[in-house]
Scaffold this active site. Structure first.
Site, PDB file in Angstrom:
ATOM      1  N   THR A  70       3.808 -63.594  25.935  1.00  0.00           N
ATOM      2  CA  THR A  70       3.310 -63.420  27.313  1.00  0.00           C
ATOM      3  C   THR A  70       4.091 -64.305  28.275  1.00  0.00           C
ATOM      4  O   THR A  70       4.490 -63.865  29.365  1.00  0.00           O
ATOM      5  CB  THR A  70       1.811 -63.757  27.376  1.00  0.00           C
ATOM      6  OG1 THR A  70       1.093 -62.807  26.570  1.00  0.00           O
ATOM      7  CG2 THR A  70       1.300 -63.703  28.804  1.00  0.00           C
ATOM      8  N   SER A 197       7.519 -61.531  20.553  1.00  0.00           N
ATOM      9  CA  SER A 197       6.522 -62.533  20.170  1.00  0.00           C
ATOM     10  C   SER A 197       6.466 -62.642  18.659  1.00  0.00           C
ATOM     11  O   SER A 197       6.304 -61.633  17.957  1.00  0.00           O
ATOM     12  CB  SER A 197       5.149 -62.127  20.722  1.00  0.00           C
ATOM     13  OG  SER A 197       4.196 -63.126  20.496  1.00  0.00           O
ATOM     14  N   ALA A 198       6.586 -63.853  18.127  1.00  0.00           N
ATOM     15  CA  ALA A 198       6.755 -64.058  16.689  1.00  0.00           C
ATOM     16  C   ALA A 198       5.542 -63.616  15.875  1.00  0.00           C
ATOM     17  O   ALA A 198       5.688 -63.118  14.757  1.00  0.00           O
ATOM     18  CB  ALA A 198       7.064 -65.530  16.407  1.00  0.00           C
ATOM     19  N   HIS A 199       4.347 -63.793  16.401  1.00  0.00           N
ATOM     20  CA  HIS A 199       3.173 -63.478  15.582  1.00  0.00           C
ATOM     21  C   HIS A 199       3.000 -61.979  15.374  1.00  0.00           C
ATOM     22  O   HIS A 199       2.175 -61.552  14.559  1.00  0.00           O
ATOM     23  CB  HIS A 199       1.908 -64.098  16.179  1.00  0.00           C
ATOM     24  CG  HIS A 199       1.422 -63.454  17.433  1.00  0.00           C
ATOM     25  ND1 HIS A 199       0.369 -62.569  17.447  1.00  0.00           N
ATOM     26  CD2 HIS A 199       1.835 -63.563  18.715  1.00  0.00           C
ATOM     27  CE1 HIS A 199       0.154 -62.169  18.690  1.00  0.00           C
ATOM     28  NE2 HIS A 199       1.022 -62.761  19.473  1.00  0.00           N
ATOM     29  N   CYS A 323     -15.312 -50.701  25.533  1.00  0.00           N
ATOM     30  CA  CYS A 323     -16.396 -51.506  24.985  1.00  0.00           C
ATOM     31  C   CYS A 323     -15.902 -52.733  24.241  1.00  0.00           C
ATOM     32  O   CYS A 323     -16.691 -53.597  23.890  1.00  0.00           O
ATOM     33  CB  CYS A 323     -17.258 -50.656  24.062  1.00  0.00           C
ATOM     34  SG  CYS A 323     -16.306 -49.845  22.789  1.00  0.00           S
TER      35      CYS A 323
END
Length: 466
Positions: A70, A197-199, A323
């Site tokens: 991000t 992003s590494a994860h 939801c």
């Protein structure tokens, strides 16, 4: 427990774990220092940068590590816009970008810039000439265009190479969000900036990548910092960086074999779910997609309840439905595609997923959906029989104060009470109804006539065709 949510965060790869533990012992010092421990840390940082750059397809000095994917998106977009401020203040994004991109676009617009959102088809894909058209029709000179390599909710792969060519012809840099696809292979095309992003590929959380090609005008925002070329301030989390680079190299080595194997498992889910569960729509492009991800939407199901029941059955899945969001609004991706937002399930298989786990999921899913539908009072049959006797030509269903899928369930229950050609008007103040009622009509072959403001909420008109 079967973990089927790799698109949110993949389990830590064994190589990442090994590299992380080793780097905690060897890479704790400041890599900017000249003493022995600092030099050792610097060697680890440089080696990690080279490995990551090789996987990305850029030069090592074009790539920096950030505290997250991000952060890479925020900094990449802001820096590119600032660097090209004299060229223009217009930004082009797709309607299905990650929220980090859309939030940055909103900030840019609030600061006086302009933004164009390029729409997608029902598979979630941008038209190959979509960005070329947006560039031609822009209200002013375009500073930057952004396009994800593959969608995070439905897995659709975007035409990055064609878009990059159109942007290059117009002299506009293209930023690619490659968070979902980088673990499977490099991004094709002549892109200008890239983030990841590494994860998402089995590295540790807290590591992002930002690549900026040489020649791209880029002005880092915020106070100046001497680390990471001034593009990502602060002390590097070196052990996590080492683990991220090592795991990226490892998953790339396994990518071809695992992609073929997981694609077969996902094909099984795509084919079997509509056979096993009535009133299901499998969304996303059936061919041009990530190998490990499938998303489907179930009519007459509350998504949050469905996720909880699957969790109780030891399956961890995700959803793009309203939801499961703290904002209680429909997923912007599903909304842009024009598909059902409620009862949405995303299955994203991590590396090593066993076929037996997929078989068990398919065996269990029909009963879970049936039980949830029964709890909500959903109709047992989705297609009411055609009535021969006279009936009222129009009915009004008051669903004010009720959250989807209840308005859709109430519509399904009464559609048989009007003759073919009759109209049911549903009153609803739930934002999800604006997406779900037209999607229900498309799935059930009924005619959606549109909406109009009501004294409270919105009135949705549905004409019975079958």
């Amino acid at each position: 427990m079967s973990y089927f949510d790799a698109a949110s965060s993949a389990p830590l790869h064994p190589v990442a774990r090994q590299a992380l533990l080793a780097a905690l012992d060897e890479g704790w010092a400041d890599p900017a220092r000249l003493y022995r421990e600092g030099r050792r840390a610097r060697l680890l940082l440089d080696a990690s940068r080279e490995a990551a750059a090789e996987a990305v397809g850029c030069r090592p000095d074009e790539l920096v590590f950030t505290p997250s994917g991000t952060r890479a998106l925020h900094d990449g977009i802001a820096g590119a816009l600032a660097g090209r401020r004299r060229a223009g203040r217009h930004l082009i994004v797709s309607a299905v970008e990650h929220s980090a991109v859309l939030h940055t676009a909103a900030t840019h617009e609030a600061g006086g810039g302009t933004v164009t959102e390029v729409g997608v088809d029902r598979t979630g894909r941008v038209a190959p000439d979509g960005y070329a058209r947006a560039l031609r029709e822009a209200p002013g000179p375009t500073a930057l265009a952004c396009l994800q390599s593959a969608n995070h909710e439905v897995g659709t792969v975007q035409p990055v190479a064609e878009t990059a060519a159109a942007c290059a012809e117009a002299g506009v840099p293209l930023l690619v969000d490659a968070a979902q696809s980088l673990g499977w292979g490099p991004v094709a095309g002549d892109w200008s900036l890239l983030t990841a992003s590494a994860h998402k590929w089995g590295g540790p959380s807290g590591v992002g990548l930002l690549a900026v090609r040489k020649g791209v005008r880029f002005a880092p925002q915020g106070p100046a910092d001497e680390r990471e070329s001034g593009r990502s301030p602060g002390f590097e989390n070196l052990p996590a960086v080492v683990a991220a680079a090592a795991s990226l190299r490892a998953v790339r080595a396994e990518a071809d074999a695992e992609a073929a194997r997981l694609r077969g498992l996902v094909d099984r889910i795509r084919a079997r779910v509509p056979e096993l569960v009535p009133d299901v729509e499998v969304v996303g492009d059936p061919e041009r997609r990530l190998p490990h991800l499938v998303t489907f939407s179930c009519l007459y199901v509350d998504g949050e309840t469905l996720l909880h029941e699957l969790d109780r059955a030891e399956f961890s899945v995700s959803s793009g439905s309203s939801c499961t969001s703290s904002t209680l609004t429909p997923s912007h991706v599903l909304r842009a595609m024009g598909v059902l937002s409620e009862g949405n399930i995303r299955v994203s298989l991590p590396l090593g997923t066993a076929g037996a786990d997929v078989d068990r999921f398919l065996e269990l899913l029909p009963g879970v959906v049936r039980e949830v539908r029964g709890r909500l009072g959903a109709p047992e049959t989705a297609t009411p029989p055609v009535r021969a006797e006279a009936a009222a030509p129009e009915l009004v269903v008051d669903s004010l104060g009720k959250r989807c899928p209840i308005p859709v369930i109430e519509l399904a229950k009464v559609i048989g009470e009007v003759p073919v050609g009759g109209v049911v008007t549903v009153l609803s103040d739930d934002a999800a109804a604006r997406l779900d009622i037209p999607a229900w009509c498309a799935m059930r072959d009924q005619e959606y006539e549109g909406e109009r403001p009501a004294e409270r909420g919105v009135a949705y008109r549905v004409r019975r065709r079958t």
